[in-house]
Design a protein around this motif. Structure first.
Motif: not given
Length: 174
Positions: A23-29, A140-154
């Motif tokens: 998921t997007a949350k899992e990828q962000k972490i 990959i800059n973590y701060s650029e991924v924060i706004p993404l809401r979809s796992g596919f988008a991330a």
């Protein structure tokens, strides 16, 4: 450990040649945890700490209702079971074989040196070639991924960033 860095360095083979569903949350972490690894000074993956406050921001997002403890437990249980498949150099009857591994060995609550509650994440040691032994990798800059809401988008963002970083070496504009 690079506490203040927001740049995750990931070997291109993990980005281009692996399969996983997060998921997007899992990828962000995961990206947050990878950004804390310094491949220039670390020999092993070690443990990565994330404060409960930071985890709550990612896991709960803007939602205020619900039990964070319950969400955290569900998240930890889910991500410990998540696997990734990756290409290997082994060929059997003309076809390359995939390898399979989990992302994490363990996720355990702990206290930081300052006494703050945190979760201790231990990456699978098998991820070392993808996170430490870097040859051709994406930043990959973590701060650029924060706004993404979809796992596919991330995931697509990671692929596009890796492709751009790869082309950047050979082209003036990428």
């Amino acid at each position: 450990m690079r506490e203040n860095s927001t740049i995750a360095r990931i070997e291109n083979a993990l980005i281009f040649d692996s399969k996983y569903q997060l998921t997007a949350k899992e990828q962000k972490i995961i990206l947050l945890l990878i950004s804390k690894i310094d491949p220039t000074t670390q020999f092993g993956l070690g443990v990565q700490l994330v404060s409960l406050k930071d985890l709550e921001k990612i896991i709960n997002g803007k939602r205020i209702s619900g039990s964070f403890r319950k969400e955290l437990n569900q998240f930890a249980s889910r991500i410990l079971q998540k696997q990734l498949a990756f290409k290997t150099n082994y060929v059997f009857r003309g076809e390359r074989l995939d390898g399979h591994m989990n992302w994490f060995q363990s996720i355990i609550p702990t206290l930081t040196e300052s006494g703050e509650m945190a979760m201790e994440f231990q990456f699978s040691n098998r991820l070392k070639p993808f996170l430490l032994d870097l040859k051709e990798y994406a930043r990959i800059n973590y701060s650029e991924v924060i706004p993404l809401r979809s796992g596919f988008a991330a995931r697509m963002f990671q692929i596009f960033r890796a492709h751009r970083d790869k082309k950047k070496r050979y082209e003036k504009n990428s």
